[in-house]
Design a protein around this motif. Sequence first.
Motif, PDB file in Angstrom:
ATOM      1  N   GLY A   1     -46.429  -7.175 -51.652  1.00 19.05           N
ATOM      2  CA  GLY A   1     -45.838  -6.623 -50.443  1.00 19.05           C
ATOM      3  C   GLY A   1     -44.398  -7.037 -50.246  1.00 19.05           C
ATOM      4  O   GLY A   1     -43.700  -6.477 -49.395  1.00 19.05           O
ATOM      5  N   LEU A   2     -43.952  -8.011 -51.046  1.00 17.78           N
ATOM      6  CA  LEU A   2     -42.580  -8.508 -50.949  1.00 17.78           C
ATOM      7  C   LEU A   2     -41.769  -8.177 -52.192  1.00 17.78           C
ATOM      8  O   LEU A   2     -40.587  -7.824 -52.108  1.00 17.78           O
ATOM      9  CB  LEU A   2     -42.593 -10.027 -50.725  1.00 17.78           C
ATOM     10  N   GLU A   3     -42.428  -8.290 -53.348  1.00 16.99           N
ATOM     11  CA  GLU A   3     -41.756  -7.989 -54.609  1.00 16.99           C
ATOM     12  C   GLU A   3     -42.785  -7.571 -55.658  1.00 16.99           C
ATOM     13  O   GLU A   3     -43.985  -7.817 -55.512  1.00 16.99           O
ATOM     14  CB  GLU A   3     -40.956  -9.203 -55.099  1.00 16.99           C
ATOM     15  N   TYR A   4     -42.280  -6.927 -56.713  1.00 18.63           N
ATOM     16  CA  TYR A   4     -43.118  -6.495 -57.825  1.00 18.63           C
ATOM     17  C   TYR A   4     -42.868  -7.409 -59.025  1.00 18.63           C
ATOM     18  O   TYR A   4     -41.746  -7.871 -59.241  1.00 18.63           O
ATOM     19  CB  TYR A   4     -42.789  -5.059 -58.234  1.00 18.63           C
ATOM     20  N   GLY A   5     -43.916  -7.651 -59.793  1.00 17.04           N
ATOM     21  CA  GLY A   5     -43.767  -8.454 -61.000  1.00 17.04           C
ATOM     22  C   GLY A   5     -44.798  -8.080 -62.044  1.00 17.04           C
ATOM     23  O   GLY A   5     -45.791  -7.415 -61.746  1.00 17.04           O
ATOM     24  N   TYR A   6     -44.567  -8.500 -63.278  1.00 16.12           N
ATOM     25  CA  TYR A   6     -45.522  -8.296 -64.363  1.00 16.12           C
ATOM     26  C   TYR A   6     -46.477  -9.483 -64.436  1.00 16.12           C
ATOM     27  O   TYR A   6     -46.047 -10.639 -64.441  1.00 16.12           O
ATOM     28  CB  TYR A   6     -44.811  -8.199 -65.713  1.00 16.12           C
TER      29      TYR A   6
ATOM     30  N   TRP B   1     -43.154   0.565 -46.542  1.00 17.56           N
ATOM     31  CA  TRP B   1     -44.048   0.139 -45.465  1.00 17.56           C
ATOM     32  C   TRP B   1     -44.053   1.209 -44.378  1.00 17.56           C
ATOM     33  O   TRP B   1     -42.998   1.616 -43.887  1.00 17.56           O
ATOM     34  CB  TRP B   1     -43.586  -1.188 -44.863  1.00 17.56           C
ATOM     35  N   LYS B   2     -45.239   1.675 -44.036  1.00 17.65           N
ATOM     36  CA  LYS B   2     -45.388   2.646 -42.950  1.00 17.65           C
ATOM     37  C   LYS B   2     -45.825   1.891 -41.698  1.00 17.65           C
ATOM     38  O   LYS B   2     -46.818   1.162 -41.719  1.00 17.65           O
ATOM     39  CB  LYS B   2     -46.441   3.695 -43.319  1.00 17.65           C
ATOM     40  N   GLU B   3     -45.075   2.062 -40.617  1.00 17.41           N
ATOM     41  CA  GLU B   3     -45.364   1.341 -39.381  1.00 17.41           C
ATOM     42  C   GLU B   3     -45.742   2.298 -38.261  1.00 17.41           C
ATOM     43  O   GLU B   3     -45.059   3.298 -38.040  1.00 17.41           O
ATOM     44  CB  GLU B   3     -44.150   0.507 -38.955  1.00 17.41           C
TER      45      GLU B   3
ATOM     46  N   ASN C   1     -49.643  -1.256 -36.282  1.00 13.99           N
ATOM     47  CA  ASN C   1     -50.269  -1.191 -37.603  1.00 13.99           C
ATOM     48  C   ASN C   1     -49.194  -1.040 -38.674  1.00 13.99           C
ATOM     49  O   ASN C   1     -48.216  -0.314 -38.476  1.00 13.99           O
ATOM     50  CB  ASN C   1     -51.242  -0.013 -37.681  1.00 13.99           C
ATOM     51  N   ARG C   2     -49.373  -1.741 -39.784  1.00 12.68           N
ATOM     52  CA  ARG C   2     -48.463  -1.626 -40.930  1.00 12.68           C
ATOM     53  C   ARG C   2     -49.279  -1.323 -42.172  1.00 12.68           C
ATOM     54  O   ARG C   2     -50.291  -1.966 -42.440  1.00 12.68           O
ATOM     55  CB  ARG C   2     -47.659  -2.901 -41.153  1.00 12.68           C
ATOM     56  N   GLU C   3     -48.849  -0.325 -42.921  1.00 12.94           N
ATOM     57  CA  GLU C   3     -49.539   0.052 -44.150  1.00 12.94           C
ATOM     58  C   GLU C   3     -48.534   0.090 -45.295  1.00 12.94           C
ATOM     59  O   GLU C   3     -47.482   0.704 -45.200  1.00 12.94           O
ATOM     60  CB  GLU C   3     -50.197   1.427 -44.005  1.00 12.94           C
ATOM     61  N   HIS C   4     -48.891  -0.596 -46.371  1.00 16.78           N
ATOM     62  CA  HIS C   4     -48.008  -0.641 -47.541  1.00 16.78           C
ATOM     63  C   HIS C   4     -48.285   0.549 -48.440  1.00 16.78           C
ATOM     64  O   HIS C   4     -49.431   0.802 -48.819  1.00 16.78           O
ATOM     65  CB  HIS C   4     -48.235  -1.945 -48.296  1.00 16.78           C
ATOM     66  N   LEU C   5     -47.250   1.286 -48.791  1.00 15.54           N
ATOM     67  CA  LEU C   5     -47.372   2.463 -49.660  1.00 15.54           C
ATOM     68  C   LEU C   5     -46.435   2.291 -50.849  1.00 15.54           C
ATOM     69  O   LEU C   5     -45.266   2.683 -50.805  1.00 15.54           O
ATOM     70  CB  LEU C   5     -47.026   3.735 -48.885  1.00 15.54           C
ATOM     71  N   PRO C   6     -46.913   1.686 -51.925  1.00 18.60           N
ATOM     72  CA  PRO C   6     -46.066   1.474 -53.100  1.00 18.60           C
ATOM     73  C   PRO C   6     -45.511   2.787 -53.632  1.00 18.60           C
ATOM     74  O   PRO C   6     -46.192   3.814 -53.642  1.00 18.60           O
ATOM     75  CB  PRO C   6     -47.022   0.838 -54.119  1.00 18.60           C
ATOM     76  N   ASN C   7     -44.260   2.741 -54.084  1.00 16.44           N
ATOM     77  CA  ASN C   7     -43.618   3.920 -54.662  1.00 16.44           C
ATOM     78  C   ASN C   7     -44.067   4.056 -56.110  1.00 16.44           C
ATOM     79  O   ASN C   7     -43.395   3.603 -57.039  1.00 16.44           O
ATOM     80  CB  ASN C   7     -42.099   3.789 -54.570  1.00 16.44           C
ATOM     81  N   LEU C   8     -45.237   4.670 -56.301  1.00 17.66           N
ATOM     82  CA  LEU C   8     -45.830   4.747 -57.634  1.00 17.66           C
ATOM     83  C   LEU C   8     -44.975   5.544 -58.616  1.00 17.66           C
ATOM     84  O   LEU C   8     -44.805   5.152 -59.773  1.00 17.66           O
ATOM     85  CB  LEU C   8     -47.235   5.356 -57.555  1.00 17.66           C
TER      86      LEU C   8
END
Length: 260
Positions: A91-96, A115-117, A139-146
């Motif tokens: 939710g903060l950063e992406y990693g391998y 993040w959708k709020e 409400n907060r929903e995380h929507l990764p940019n796939l």
Amino acid sequence: FTPTFRINYIKISGLQRIKYVELDNSVRSVLNYHRFLVLPGDNYFLVDVDEIKEILKQKFSLNSVVVKKEFPNKLSLDVEEKISTVIYDNGLEYGYLDVEGRLVEILKKVGAEEWKEDKKIVTSTDATGKEINETKIVNREHLPNLKGLVAEYGDYPVVFDERMASTSVGAVILEKEIVQGIIEWFNRLNTTKQRIDYFIIKDQLGEVTLKMVEGWIIRANLRSSIGNQFNELQFLLKNKIKSNNINYIDLRFPGKAYWQ
């Protein structure tokens, strides 16, 4: 020695993450090897397809590779890549993460737009009786940019960890069994028409939510037989329900399945 039988055309299919030019260069380096210091290695009759297969398997992460010669000067390769990495999202950063669950590289920060709020205005009264209007996030929903992740880093499984734990390179973030279960689900679904967006976990107890492209979800358990759960899923979708008219399928309990 005639140019007619020199391999001039190489066709490669099945690539998803490995760069075409890297695999092509590796094949050509094998072909450019002169046998017995004199005979051309790229001659149709001298090319050893088994040798090419073994070298490619040693150099790249592949489940399988089929190499065929096409007379008089062509070579075709059909590869199936092995997934040895997942993209971890806290939710903060992406990693391998590698197959051991270790963070090997931090890729980038999670964007605010991912993040959708949901907000609403809350009215309260202060000590003087004056009304105060405040906007609060309900409400907060995380929507990764796939699409962006696939375009930039390749088609790997993406797992969102709702714990939003801090990370550091070299640290073991997820247990090996959890990572391998995610990879197995990803590979199995890739053999079907059901496409997955990303995985969601809340802890390391084994329960996982699979967010599907069509909008519905699968609830599964990574510590139970994934093969049995997958077979149950395929049976339900073939004989009981339609994926375009469903909210969820719950496969967490052995021998049972629930859906809505």
